[in-house]
Write a protein that holds these residues in place. Sequence first.
Motif, PDB file in Angstrom:
ATOM      1  N   LEU A 321       0.840  -1.198   0.000  1.00  0.00           N
ATOM      2  CA  LEU A 321       0.000   0.000   0.000  1.00  0.00           C
ATOM      3  C   LEU A 321       0.873   1.244   0.000  1.00  0.00           C
ATOM      4  N   VAL A 322       0.394   2.276  -0.665  1.00  0.00           N
ATOM      5  CA  VAL A 322       1.100   3.559  -0.719  1.00  0.00           C
ATOM      6  C   VAL A 322       0.300   4.571   0.076  1.00  0.00           C
ATOM      7  N   ARG A 323       0.940   5.217   1.039  1.00  0.00           N
ATOM      8  CA  ARG A 323       0.297   6.271   1.824  1.00  0.00           C
ATOM      9  C   ARG A 323       0.865   7.611   1.389  1.00  0.00           C
ATOM     10  N   ILE A 324      -0.016   8.475   0.872  1.00  0.00           N
ATOM     11  CA  ILE A 324       0.365   9.844   0.513  1.00  0.00           C
ATOM     12  C   ILE A 324      -0.253  10.769   1.542  1.00  0.00           C
ATOM     13  N   GLN A 325       0.566  11.570   2.205  1.00  0.00           N
ATOM     14  CA  GLN A 325       0.040  12.426   3.267  1.00  0.00           C
ATOM     15  C   GLN A 325       0.901  13.672   3.413  1.00  0.00           C
ATOM     16  N   SER A 326       0.361  14.660   4.110  1.00  0.00           N
ATOM     17  CA  SER A 326       1.139  15.865   4.402  1.00  0.00           C
ATOM     18  C   SER A 326       2.293  15.516   5.319  1.00  0.00           C
ATOM     19  N   LYS A 327       3.429  16.146   5.068  1.00  0.00           N
ATOM     20  CA  LYS A 327       4.617  15.891   5.872  1.00  0.00           C
ATOM     21  C   LYS A 327       4.383  16.365   7.293  1.00  0.00           C
ATOM     22  N   ARG A 328       4.683  15.509   8.255  1.00  0.00           N
ATOM     23  CA  ARG A 328       4.419  15.839   9.645  1.00  0.00           C
ATOM     24  C   ARG A 328       5.721  16.043  10.404  1.00  0.00           C
ATOM     25  N   MET A 329       5.662  16.905  11.394  1.00  0.00           N
ATOM     26  CA  MET A 329       6.799  17.085  12.287  1.00  0.00           C
ATOM     27  C   MET A 329       6.955  15.842  13.153  1.00  0.00           C
ATOM     28  N   GLN A 330       8.169  15.569  13.557  1.00  0.00           N
ATOM     29  CA  GLN A 330       8.412  14.418  14.420  1.00  0.00           C
ATOM     30  C   GLN A 330       7.714  14.625  15.764  1.00  0.00           C
ATOM     31  N   SER A 331       6.882  13.642  16.144  1.00  0.00           N
ATOM     32  CA  SER A 331       6.178  13.724  17.421  1.00  0.00           C
ATOM     33  C   SER A 331       7.174  13.533  18.567  1.00  0.00           C
ATOM     34  N   GLU A 332       6.970  14.303  19.618  1.00  0.00           N
ATOM     35  CA  GLU A 332       7.817  14.117  20.790  1.00  0.00           C
ATOM     36  C   GLU A 332       7.088  14.584  22.044  1.00  0.00           C
ATOM     37  N   ILE A 333       7.445  13.945  23.159  1.00  0.00           N
ATOM     38  CA  ILE A 333       6.954  14.357  24.472  1.00  0.00           C
ATOM     39  C   ILE A 333       8.172  14.442  25.377  1.00  0.00           C
ATOM     40  N   LYS A 334       8.555  15.671  25.739  1.00  0.00           N
ATOM     41  CA  LYS A 334       9.749  15.837  26.570  1.00  0.00           C
ATOM     42  C   LYS A 334       9.506  15.342  27.981  1.00  0.00           C
ATOM     43  N   ALA A 335       8.279  15.481  28.448  1.00  0.00           N
ATOM     44  CA  ALA A 335       7.881  14.944  29.758  1.00  0.00           C
ATOM     45  C   ALA A 335       6.457  14.419  29.603  1.00  0.00           C
ATOM     46  N   PRO A 336       6.076  13.371  30.350  1.00  0.00           N
ATOM     47  CA  PRO A 336       4.717  12.816  30.197  1.00  0.00           C
ATOM     48  C   PRO A 336       3.648  13.888  30.390  1.00  0.00           C
ATOM     49  N   PHE A 337       2.606  13.841  29.535  1.00  0.00           N
ATOM     50  CA  PHE A 337       1.459  14.728  29.687  1.00  0.00           C
ATOM     51  C   PHE A 337       0.560  14.171  30.781  1.00  0.00           C
ATOM     52  N   VAL A 338       0.166  15.020  31.709  1.00  0.00           N
ATOM     53  CA  VAL A 338      -0.693  14.587  32.809  1.00  0.00           C
ATOM     54  C   VAL A 338      -2.147  14.862  32.454  1.00  0.00           C
ATOM     55  N   TRP A 339      -2.975  13.813  32.542  1.00  0.00           N
ATOM     56  CA  TRP A 339      -4.400  13.942  32.227  1.00  0.00           C
ATOM     57  C   TRP A 339      -5.174  14.275  33.494  1.00  0.00           C
ATOM     58  N   ARG A 340      -6.006  15.307  33.407  1.00  0.00           N
ATOM     59  CA  ARG A 340      -6.782  15.753  34.583  1.00  0.00           C
ATOM     60  C   ARG A 340      -8.283  15.634  34.317  1.00  0.00           C
ATOM     61  N   GLY A 341      -8.654  14.688  33.484  1.00  0.00           N
ATOM     62  CA  GLY A 341     -10.064  14.398  33.263  1.00  0.00           C
ATOM     63  C   GLY A 341     -10.723  15.183  32.152  1.00  0.00           C
ATOM     64  N   GLU A 342      -9.927  15.873  31.297  1.00  0.00           N
ATOM     65  CA  GLU A 342     -10.524  16.625  30.199  1.00  0.00           C
ATOM     66  C   GLU A 342     -11.258  15.680  29.239  1.00  0.00           C
ATOM     67  N   TYR A 343     -12.394  16.155  28.735  1.00  0.00           N
ATOM     68  CA  TYR A 343     -13.128  15.351  27.760  1.00  0.00           C
ATOM     69  C   TYR A 343     -12.656  15.612  26.330  1.00  0.00           C
ATOM     70  N   ARG A 344     -11.975  16.713  26.117  1.00  0.00           N
ATOM     71  CA  ARG A 344     -11.299  17.001  24.844  1.00  0.00           C
ATOM     72  C   ARG A 344      -9.896  17.465  25.182  1.00  0.00           C
ATOM     73  N   TRP A 345      -8.946  16.602  24.963  1.00  0.00           N
ATOM     74  CA  TRP A 345      -7.578  16.849  25.416  1.00  0.00           C
ATOM     75  C   TRP A 345      -6.689  17.054  24.185  1.00  0.00           C
ATOM     76  N   VAL A 346      -6.348  18.305  23.886  1.00  0.00           N
ATOM     77  CA  VAL A 346      -5.536  18.638  22.719  1.00  0.00           C
ATOM     78  C   VAL A 346      -4.064  18.406  23.041  1.00  0.00           C
ATOM     79  N   LEU A 347      -3.404  17.601  22.189  1.00  0.00           N
ATOM     80  CA  LEU A 347      -1.975  17.314  22.334  1.00  0.00           C
ATOM     81  C   LEU A 347      -1.268  17.895  21.112  1.00  0.00           C
ATOM     82  N   GLU A 348      -0.919  19.180  21.204  1.00  0.00           N
ATOM     83  CA  GLU A 348      -0.398  19.896  20.035  1.00  0.00           C
ATOM     84  C   GLU A 348       0.871  19.268  19.487  1.00  0.00           C
ATOM     85  N   SER A 349       1.794  18.875  20.362  1.00  0.00           N
ATOM     86  CA  SER A 349       3.066  18.338  19.883  1.00  0.00           C
ATOM     87  C   SER A 349       2.915  16.983  19.219  1.00  0.00           C
TER      88      SER A 349
END
Length: 453
Positions: A321-349
């Motif tokens: 299969l060939v996947r054609i997609q927009s080039k994405r920045m390398q995902s990274e998390i410098k420190a774990p993201f802490v979840w505080r019960g949000e129902y919509r949790w945006v993870l920009e990085s």
Amino acid sequence: MANLRKLRPNTILEWVEDILRAHVSGNDHLVVALSGGVDSVVLLHLLHMLSRLMMFRLSAVHVEHGISPYAAQWSDFCQNQCSALGIPIQIFRLKVQKVPQVSLEAAARQARYQVFKGIEADYIVLAHHQDDQVETVLLQLLRGAGVKGLAGMPVIRKLTSKGAIRLLRPLLNVSRETIMQYARQHHLSWVDDESNSDTTYNRNFLRHAIFPLLEQRYPAYRETCSRASYHLGEAAQLLDELAEIDSKCAMTAGNLHIDGLRQLSFFRAKNLLRYLFSQYGAIQPNTLKLEEILRQLLSARTDTKLYLVFDEIEIRCFKGLVRIQSKRMQSEIKAPFVWRGEYRWVLESLGGMIECVQQEGVGINPAKLIKKPVTVRLRAGGERFQPDCKRPRRSLKKILQEASLPPWERGTLPLLFSGEHLVWVPGIGVDCTFQALPGELGLMLTWRPNKFD
């Protein structure tokens, strides 16, 4: 006679009104791209009159590129023009920098269109006119463009392939001279961009040195070139329709089958790739680059790990299969993201968000989840997971392989942990220890990556 008038409007106002009535409804929001030049000032004036007649909502946007020393004065001029007419305006101040292999004019255009993507509107209305169209077609011809490039600018198109905003050019059949006559007749004021007289720019060279000579020999060259671009536009539409037909045979769920690509003739395969690239708004590769991409795809084996990049597009292969997609920045998390019960949790990085809904008998048991700190991390290696209570805990690496998840996506998944215990893996499920039982209220999580245009 009424039918003739409809086919050939007599005035610039009638031209614009006919275009708007064909595309715009009374509830639509139109935003004029106002530069301050005579073309956009005339367009603003015309739309202001028609907005009262057709009852659409009208506002303006001005993008200050920071290139000209007079940029701030132009912004003030646009603000004053809109204030006098009672039209809301948004002004965006940028600092466009020249980048290698991209002209300053092209860089400014890219920055401007990036601003347009963030505007709330049904239509962004642009002041391109007949002379602009002829310049565009000739420049494309001199660059060796294909049918789509020679079709010039359409009257209407989507700003992005997946978005709702459309670009509208109601002046494409109106000459520059007609626009100037209208501006003088209505005593309009405008600003002159000093760069428009600089013939080191290709477009200005054509405008000032070539077209005056062309007009002496071929006075109707504007109309004939516009007509030719219209015919080429029809041909381009047919090529897109052919690509649509081919995509139904060669694609599944947005992925291109290499075997399906091999069933097409070389020219139809090229046409399909061009069509797919255009869906992402990519600058089309030249002929040699396109043919090299196609040859590499056609020669790829099932186990080939192909990775190609051009413009803002990346092409990857996985299991035929060939996947054609927009080039994405390398995902990274410098420190774990802490979840505080949000129902919509945006993870920009990570380029997306986690949505959470409550549902009985499925998902995560929240009472078990919050006994320890809840975090999101990326794979580090060695994680073990048990989504099926009837099967033993196993390596997450092995589970992702069995799920046929492409290798490049495995390291970008947001993994939910309770303490050091892996709880949830997008697309795979919830660990047995944390699953909500029948009758219990559970949390259903969904990972929604950003849609790339």
